[in-house]
Design an enzyme around this catalytic site. Structure first.
Site, PDB file in Angstrom:
ATOM      1  N   ALA A 121       0.638  -1.223  -0.276  1.00 39.06           N
ATOM      2  CA  ALA A 121      -0.745   0.445  -0.107  1.00 39.06           C
ATOM      3  C   ALA A 121       0.608   1.700  -0.575  1.00 39.06           C
ATOM      4  O   ALA A 121       0.326   2.254  -0.180  1.00 39.06           O
ATOM      5  CB  ALA A 121      -1.147  -0.093   1.229  1.00 39.06           C
ATOM      6  N   ASN A 187       1.162  -3.898   7.758  1.00 39.54           N
ATOM      7  CA  ASN A 187       2.605  -3.923   6.926  1.00 39.54           C
ATOM      8  C   ASN A 187       2.899  -2.629   6.629  1.00 39.54           C
ATOM      9  O   ASN A 187       4.147  -3.268   6.048  1.00 39.54           O
ATOM     10  CB  ASN A 187       1.263  -4.794   6.136  1.00 39.54           C
ATOM     11  CG  ASN A 187       1.258  -6.368   6.380  1.00 39.54           C
ATOM     12  OD1 ASN A 187       2.203  -6.860   7.500  1.00 39.54           O
ATOM     13  ND2 ASN A 187       0.377  -6.980   5.627  1.00 39.54           N
ATOM     14  N   HIS A 217      -0.513   7.595   4.213  1.00 37.76           N
ATOM     15  CA  HIS A 217       0.410   6.806   4.940  1.00 37.76           C
ATOM     16  C   HIS A 217       1.435   8.058   4.345  1.00 37.76           C
ATOM     17  O   HIS A 217       1.651   8.326   3.455  1.00 37.76           O
ATOM     18  CB  HIS A 217       0.249   5.449   3.944  1.00 37.76           C
ATOM     19  CG  HIS A 217      -0.825   4.786   3.959  1.00 37.76           C
ATOM     20  ND1 HIS A 217      -0.465   4.216   4.890  1.00 37.76           N
ATOM     21  CD2 HIS A 217      -0.862   4.348   2.671  1.00 37.76           C
ATOM     22  CE1 HIS A 217      -1.274   2.668   4.120  1.00 37.76           C
ATOM     23  NE2 HIS A 217      -1.523   2.822   3.580  1.00 37.76           N
TER      24      HIS A 217
END
Length: 265
Positions: A121, A187, A217
């Site tokens: 991601a 993760n 993120h």
């Protein structure tokens, strides 16, 4: 045509299977799933699909793709590596457990096989990994998700999610701590740690934000190379708010790169 084992058939596994149906050099030859799930997977993919819960019943294969979560990674990846099969994996956070990381390393050596972790991601891992060669002084990852993204996680014991009115940081610690405490959400933190300065030196902040609708993120890094700032706002796969669309796409891209004569590394 490389024959691929798909470990797990959730939202990400289903996306990967569908995407590789048009591949010219790769095909899903078998699915490894939890006991009791075989019939459901065959119903979705057809009776001709090899679907098992026992590694001993697998046909000859060239590659395994893991998208089964930390438990599935721990259960199957060391065995497959020891067997001699290369693995592409998304559940990088599982390697925060030192004993499992050691098992993976030993299995890879014994089987002369390789484990490759996809970027999932997050992006910018090529720059972060290159920067680690010269030396990194600081790496910080901030994982900012809407309130519903933290449901079912330990965040529910720290926050009253339904009553949040402003962005709230509920975890600050190392990437190792984040990956072990929030296995379904961290993760990305683990991937950043593995690309940069390791699980124990990477700082992680996890944030619940009622004002956003997509996962965000953010990375900050500083070292001999200079400074890096990177952010990405990712959409989830349809029907599963916990599964990143980019994670599924990164798996497909990694498979396609294996069959390409030109690779960007």
């Amino acid at each position: 045509m490389q024959q691929i084992l798909l470990i797990g058939f959730g939202a990400i596994g289903q996306y990967v299977h569908q995407a590789l149906q048009i591949s010219e050099h790769s095909r899903i030859a078998a699915v490894l799933c939890r006991p009791g799930r075989e019939a459901a997977v065959r119903e979705a993919l057809g009776e001709s699909m090899v679907c098992v819960s026992d590694l001993s019943k697998l046909p000859p294969l060239d590659l395994a793709i893991e998208c089964a979560g930390h438990a599935g990674f721990a259960q199957h990846v060391p065995a497959l590596l020891h067997w001699g099969l290369d693995v592409l994996a998304v559940s990088s956070g599982a390697l925060a457990a030192r004993d499992l990381a050691s098992q993976v390393e030993q299995a890879s050596t014994m089987g002369q096989s390789h484990l490759a972790l996809v970027s999932g991601a997050i992006g910018g891992m090529d720059a972060l990994s290159a920067a680690s060669i010269g030396g990194l002084n600081r790496v910080v990852y901030r994982g900012r998700k809407p309130v519903q993204g933290w449901r079912g996680s330990p965040a529910e014991k720290l926050l009253v999610l339904d009553e949040l009115s402003t962005a709230t940081t509920f975890f600050t610690g190392s990437a190792r701590e984040a990956a072990l405490q929030y296995p379904k959400n961290a993760n990305v933190a683990a991937t950043i740690a593995l690309a940069g300065i390791g699980f124990d030196k990477t700082t992680v902040e996890l944030i619940a934000d009622p004002d956003i609708t997509a996962n965000r993120h953010e990375i900050e890094a500083q070292g001999v190379f200079g400074k890096l700032q990177f952010s990405i706002e990712g959409e989830a796969l349809p029907g599963n708010p916990r599964s990143s669309a980019l994670t599924a796409m990164s798996l497909v891209k990694a498979v396609e790169k294996r069959g390409s004569s030109l690779r960007l590394v």
